[in-house]
Design an enzyme around this catalytic site. Sequence first.
Site, PDB file in Angstrom:
ATOM      1  NE  ARG A  56      32.758  32.742  43.369  1.00 30.68           N
ATOM      2  CZ  ARG A  56      33.291  33.515  44.308  1.00 30.68           C
ATOM      3  NH1 ARG A  56      32.590  33.817  45.379  1.00 30.68           N
ATOM      4  NH2 ARG A  56      34.521  33.994  44.173  1.00 30.68           N
ATOM      5  CE  LYS A 103      37.387  37.295  43.465  1.00 29.73           C
ATOM      6  NZ  LYS A 103      37.429  37.495  44.927  1.00 29.73           N
ATOM      7  CE1 TYR A 105      31.314  39.851  48.144  1.00 29.85           C
ATOM      8  CE2 TYR A 105      31.150  38.138  46.463  1.00 29.85           C
ATOM      9  CZ  TYR A 105      30.801  38.639  47.710  1.00 29.85           C
ATOM     10  OH  TYR A 105      29.950  37.943  48.519  1.00 29.85           O
ATOM     11  CG  HIS A 159      37.620  42.118  48.093  1.00 35.27           C
ATOM     12  ND1 HIS A 159      37.209  42.056  49.415  1.00 35.27           N
ATOM     13  CD2 HIS A 159      36.923  41.167  47.432  1.00 35.27           C
ATOM     14  CE1 HIS A 159      36.305  41.094  49.542  1.00 35.27           C
ATOM     15  NE2 HIS A 159      36.106  40.542  48.359  1.00 35.27           N
ATOM     16  CD  GLU A 191      34.143  44.531  48.527  1.00 35.52           C
ATOM     17  OE1 GLU A 191      35.006  45.344  48.143  1.00 35.52           O
ATOM     18  OE2 GLU A 191      33.392  43.904  47.731  1.00 35.52           O
ATOM     19  CG  ASP A 239      39.209  38.078  48.233  1.00 36.02           C
ATOM     20  OD1 ASP A 239      39.899  38.067  47.206  1.00 36.02           O
ATOM     21  OD2 ASP A 239      38.214  37.365  48.383  1.00 36.02           O
TER      22      ASP A 239
END
Length: 371
Positions: free
Chosen positions: A15, A75, A94, A96, A118, A270
């Site tokens: 991605r 990511k 993101y 996490h 997120e 995740d």
Amino acid sequence: MRVGTVREIKNHEYRVGLTPESVCELVSHGHEVWVETGAGLGIGAADSDYEAQGALIKGSPQTIFAECEMIVKVKEPQAGERAMLREGQVLYTYLHLAPDPEQTADLVKSGVTAIAYETVTGPGGSLPLLKPMSQVAGRMSIQAGATALEKAHGGRGVLLGGVPGVMPGKVAVIGGGVVGFNAAQMAVGLGADVTILDRNPEVLERLGIHFESRAKTRFSSKANLAESVAEADLVIGAVLIPGAAAPKLVSRAMLGSMKAGAVLVDVAIDQGGCFETSKPTTHADPTFVVDGIVHYCVANMPGAVARTSTYALNNVTLPHALAIADKGWKQALRDEPHLAEGLNVHAGKVTYQAVAEDLGYHYVPVGDVLD
């Protein structure tokens, strides 16, 4: 604002943070966009596609991290990328953080302003920037689980939909949110025997109305969960506590009650995973076996369908990226409380309560930062 996106370097992550179309939107608002060469190849976007929309192509991530005021990724930044972050820079991706103390420590040390997709909220407590990837991961979990169930991949040798005269496979979906709903949709579509477990009566009612007799719903008490896991050929872990580590709902002891060759797919990996025996895997080596049970715990499942995932993600991340670039991050967060929920780290402070509590940091409310 000078906005940059770089090639993702996590294992088998294809991605990209910005599509050429998103670049066009940012440029039309008067911003400058730098794109690392080759960043879009995983979604079929060449450097020339980005240039046609006004992007400047740069040969190295170091240049982009050094010169851009906002970095847009997919990511969480890897160790080498975190070393290039700096105070006053906005990181929009993101993160996490709750199950990742190393990353959190590096972001705190860098002084960066880190906004996590997120934890950005929507009306009614929804998570609109997580939703499209949850939809993708939920649907992929059944594909991945069906493959892992094949004997050649270590599974029981069960076809989820069965055939005339042979019973279908049993699927237990733990959690009835976006991931669980999409997993159940796919499993029902294949003709599997599907049970969805959740603790929220309203969620169970909504699922029951939607699926009618095509899937069963069950309250997720300890006894019901243990029985459903023991009976299942495929278990999907689809639980989420926003911003916090996932609860460990399936213990190692419970594996002993399962059928040899059954499969666990942990979509919550995740956030640390919801099975006690889970550990992150990659698309290059997606499964491992514990006590005869196959575990699939790929931490970036949507990366395997990069084009679909990137466009779905950009649809929801771009409006906030435009607001941050147009107004500056601080004013954008003041104007949009839902976006303010995404601020996890700023100038060496942890500004998301669940992350602070899980990792032992002093919590600084976002409001204190914006005043």
